[in-house]
Design a protein around this motif. Structure first.
Motif, PDB file in Angstrom:
ATOM      1  N   VAL A 248       0.886  -1.160   0.000  1.00  0.00           N
ATOM      2  CA  VAL A 248       0.000   0.000   0.000  1.00  0.00           C
ATOM      3  C   VAL A 248       0.929   1.217   0.000  1.00  0.00           C
ATOM      4  CG1 VAL A 248      -1.772   1.259   1.267  1.00  0.00           C
ATOM      5  CG2 VAL A 248      -1.688  -1.265   1.378  1.00  0.00           C
ATOM      6  N   ALA A 249       0.823   2.055  -1.007  1.00  0.00           N
ATOM      7  CA  ALA A 249       1.733   3.193  -1.143  1.00  0.00           C
ATOM      8  C   ALA A 249       1.192   4.407  -0.399  1.00  0.00           C
ATOM      9  CB  ALA A 249       1.912   3.530  -2.617  1.00  0.00           C
ATOM     10  N   ILE A 250       2.033   4.971   0.455  1.00  0.00           N
ATOM     11  CA  ILE A 250       1.644   6.193   1.178  1.00  0.00           C
ATOM     12  C   ILE A 250       2.771   7.205   1.007  1.00  0.00           C
ATOM     13  CG2 ILE A 250       1.146   7.181   3.453  1.00  0.00           C
ATOM     14  CD1 ILE A 250      -0.002   4.487   4.267  1.00  0.00           C
ATOM     15  N   ASP A 251       2.420   8.394   0.579  1.00  0.00           N
ATOM     16  CA  ASP A 251       3.434   9.423   0.398  1.00  0.00           C
ATOM     17  C   ASP A 251       3.862   9.975   1.763  1.00  0.00           C
ATOM     18  OD1 ASP A 251       4.703  11.412  -1.740  1.00  0.00           O
ATOM     19  OD2 ASP A 251       4.084  12.547   0.036  1.00  0.00           O
ATOM     20  N   ALA A 252       5.156   9.896   2.043  1.00  0.00           N
ATOM     21  CA  ALA A 252       5.648  10.286   3.366  1.00  0.00           C
ATOM     22  C   ALA A 252       5.441  11.775   3.640  1.00  0.00           C
ATOM     23  CB  ALA A 252       7.135   9.933   3.495  1.00  0.00           C
ATOM     24  N   ASP A 253       5.564  12.584   2.615  1.00  0.00           N
ATOM     25  CA  ASP A 253       5.377  14.027   2.812  1.00  0.00           C
ATOM     26  C   ASP A 253       3.931  14.336   3.193  1.00  0.00           C
ATOM     27  OD1 ASP A 253       7.998  14.193   2.081  1.00  0.00           O
ATOM     28  OD2 ASP A 253       7.615  15.017   0.087  1.00  0.00           O
ATOM     29  N   GLU A 254       3.009  13.703   2.472  1.00  0.00           N
ATOM     30  CA  GLU A 254       1.599  13.906   2.810  1.00  0.00           C
ATOM     31  C   GLU A 254       1.302  13.365   4.200  1.00  0.00           C
ATOM     32  OE1 GLU A 254      -1.090  12.404  -0.147  1.00  0.00           O
ATOM     33  OE2 GLU A 254       0.052  13.328  -1.789  1.00  0.00           O
ATOM     34  N   ALA A 255       1.907  12.233   4.519  1.00  0.00           N
ATOM     35  CA  ALA A 255       1.628  11.603   5.814  1.00  0.00           C
ATOM     36  C   ALA A 255       2.082  12.491   6.972  1.00  0.00           C
ATOM     37  CB  ALA A 255       2.315  10.245   5.895  1.00  0.00           C
ATOM     38  N   VAL A 256       3.269  13.056   6.856  1.00  0.00           N
ATOM     39  CA  VAL A 256       3.757  13.872   7.977  1.00  0.00           C
ATOM     40  C   VAL A 256       2.922  15.139   8.103  1.00  0.00           C
ATOM     41  CG1 VAL A 256       5.586  15.243   6.832  1.00  0.00           C
ATOM     42  CG2 VAL A 256       5.869  14.540   9.208  1.00  0.00           C
ATOM     43  N   LEU A 257       2.516  15.703   6.976  1.00  0.00           N
ATOM     44  CA  LEU A 257       1.663  16.898   7.026  1.00  0.00           C
ATOM     45  C   LEU A 257       0.316  16.581   7.669  1.00  0.00           C
ATOM     46  CD1 LEU A 257       2.184  18.875   3.725  1.00  0.00           C
ATOM     47  CD2 LEU A 257       2.064  19.804   6.048  1.00  0.00           C
ATOM     48  N   THR A 258      -0.248  15.448   7.292  1.00  0.00           N
ATOM     49  CA  THR A 258      -1.534  15.042   7.872  1.00  0.00           C
ATOM     50  C   THR A 258      -1.394  14.842   9.380  1.00  0.00           C
ATOM     51  OG1 THR A 258      -2.110  13.949   5.799  1.00  0.00           O
ATOM     52  CG2 THR A 258      -3.375  13.316   7.750  1.00  0.00           C
ATOM     53  N   GLY A 259      -0.278  14.233   9.784  1.00  0.00           N
ATOM     54  CA  GLY A 259      -0.050  14.012  11.212  1.00  0.00           C
ATOM     55  C   GLY A 259       0.126  15.317  11.967  1.00  0.00           C
ATOM     56  N   LEU A 260       0.902  16.221  11.406  1.00  0.00           N
ATOM     57  CA  LEU A 260       1.109  17.521  12.062  1.00  0.00           C
ATOM     58  C   LEU A 260      -0.211  18.297  12.147  1.00  0.00           C
ATOM     59  CD1 LEU A 260       4.488  18.444  10.325  1.00  0.00           C
ATOM     60  CD2 LEU A 260       4.173  18.190  12.799  1.00  0.00           C
TER      61      LEU A 260
END
Lengths: 314, 314
Positions: A281-293
């Motif tokens: 399952v591909a998850i973009d790390a940049d989007e993920a960190v932004l979503t988390g922040l």
């Protein structure tokens, strides 16, 4: 559109900051190499304010930060949460940096306080927070990097993780070891290269012999005149293949593998997983960190609270 | 007593030379760090003559050399012998350095010309020549070092070998990696230390996860305040344990293991093998290389040929 908050990912050797709009989009971004190592000397507040100033950010725009800025050697310690821990705890247990006019919160990392398998992460926990959201509750996460993390997530709770020094070993070996002669000036590994994929396969098949497989790169240069690009791609494949073998052996197989990565690393790991027959399952790390922040920001600063930014700034 | 010949072990970063008496004993010795890397700039003949002069050696004393001086980047190339190869071939296929007044011979190394497992050695072959002699015909050899060699010897023939980058990885990790903070200034590993032995056992039990086990050293420092000596010893144990696991998995088990080493490395590997329940045959690496070099010298220069050394020198 006025920003709602700023969000920063502050690593050991890198710094990234975004201005986030009310609707959760990154509307401006800056990157630099002013990571913790640099900022510990230059001053964290100084570095942060310089970037916010360059982005023309309001003086009281709040900032949420993840990463090494929260380490003991960082700006202000955000003590590790001990796993097993719910991802939501990251938001609950942030620390506010003291003595500032601006509201700055730093999210904590995770610690695995198991004497037989101690481990730590800072920064990746926020990517996990941003990845395991909505209907995605559980899975195995592979987060490639200088210190790759493999993380078991169950019902939005981190139950265990392991760090592999893949990226750091790659850097040490290409810069300082005898293999530096073999890899020469090469610096690009193609995800579909034959040498990369055969390196992945060989190390995955026999990960215990990695230090012997590495030396075949030197011997291959001496005996067969193997070219620099070929050696570089083989090295990359060997290290990634051994990481994947070890990661899969430690965490129960059969669960969906979530590859949380960006750019070149994403392409290499995806190619490696595919070649080894594993769906990801591909998850973009940049989007993920932004979503988390952003999850933190939404909690600390309900948006209507900041309706007067433009006014304050003027 | 007049020397019969001189013998030198000329590595990448080290140089050792002995004067050998007629009865095969080392009667004088010098060591320096003028290895190939240094000598390639300073001049091999210059370095050699300086040491021979300091030892007051006769001007026409012949010299037999093993190691990197025979590499393509060395003094004069002594081309690799392709395995499988009889150890006696090392003596037969030495090259004489051209253009010198003195008779200088360089012994060749071994190459494993197997595209799926290429490997090379220079220097260790002479230790093997000196180790597998008399009634000792066959066995598995473990030769620890910067690039540890594991060698299968059958009836005085090298049938295959593998190099593990154990010593080099240890050096890279302690000097350049994030773990350098954990190992601090520590520089001694006790062979009976609990941390060393538990590192050996853990890595031997799960050698595929070595890069993850390495990171536990960092995490152990952060979470449990593990001390520098403890981290240093654990690091040493992990790397040696993973090498032993991989070496034993590659070469048929059940054969006698000949540990060819000296000094601290000998003590560490012996302790590791013992802790893992493997008996070893102990062979001193210094004696082995001297015996190997002497085998060449006896062949090239039958002793009576040099009865007039004293006279020539005077």
């Amino acid at each position: 559109m006025q920003p709602f908050c700023a969000a920063a990912d502050w690593g050991t050797s890198s710094f990234r900051i975004w201005l986030i709009s009310e609707d959760g989009r990154a509307v401006a971004e800056r990157r630099s190499d002013e990571g913790m190592t640099h900022a510990a000397k230059a001053g964290f507040a100084h570095v942060l304010e310089a970037h916010l100033g360059a982005l023309d950010a309001p003086k009281n725009l709040p900032v949420v930060i993840c990463g090494m800025a929260g380490s003991r050697q960082g700006w202000q310690e955000a003590r590790y949460l001990t796993v097993p821990a719910a991802l939501s705890e990251i938001v609950e247990r942030a620390v506010a940096v003291e003595g500032l006019d601006r509201d700055v919160r730093i999210l904590p990392g995770f610690a695995q306080r198991d004497p037989s398998h101690p481990d730590v992460m800072r920064g990746e926990e926020t990517q996990l927070l941003g990845s395991f959201t909505g209907r995605r509750l559980s899975g195995l996460a592979c987060m490639p990097g200088t210190h790759s993390k493999w993380v078991s997530v169950e019902d939005r709770c981190v139950t265990g993780f392991s760090t592999f020094m893949t990226g750091e070993l790659f850097s040490l070996i290409t810069r300082h070891s005898i293999l530096r002669h073999a890899v020469g000036q090469a610096e690009n590994c193609r995800a579909d290269s034959k040498d990369f994929l055969s390196g992945v396969a060989e190390a995955h098949a026999d990960p215990a012999t990695i230090s012997q497989l590495l030396f075949t790169i030197r011997a291959g240069q001496l005996l067969y005149g193997r070219e620099a690009t070929s050696s570089f791609e083989r090295l990359s494949g060997l290290l990634i293949g051994s990481e994947i073998a070890a990661g899969l052996s430690q965490f129960s197989a059969g669960r969906p593998i979530h590859l949380i990565a960006s750019g070149k690393l994403f392409a290499l790991y995806r190619s490696a997983f595919q070649a080894l027959g594993h769906e990801i399952v591909a998850i973009d790390a940049d989007e993920a960190v932004l979503t988390g922040l952003l999850a933190g920001a939404r909690r600390y600063w309900p948006s209507n609270h900041h309706a007067d930014y433009g006014q304050l700034k003027a």
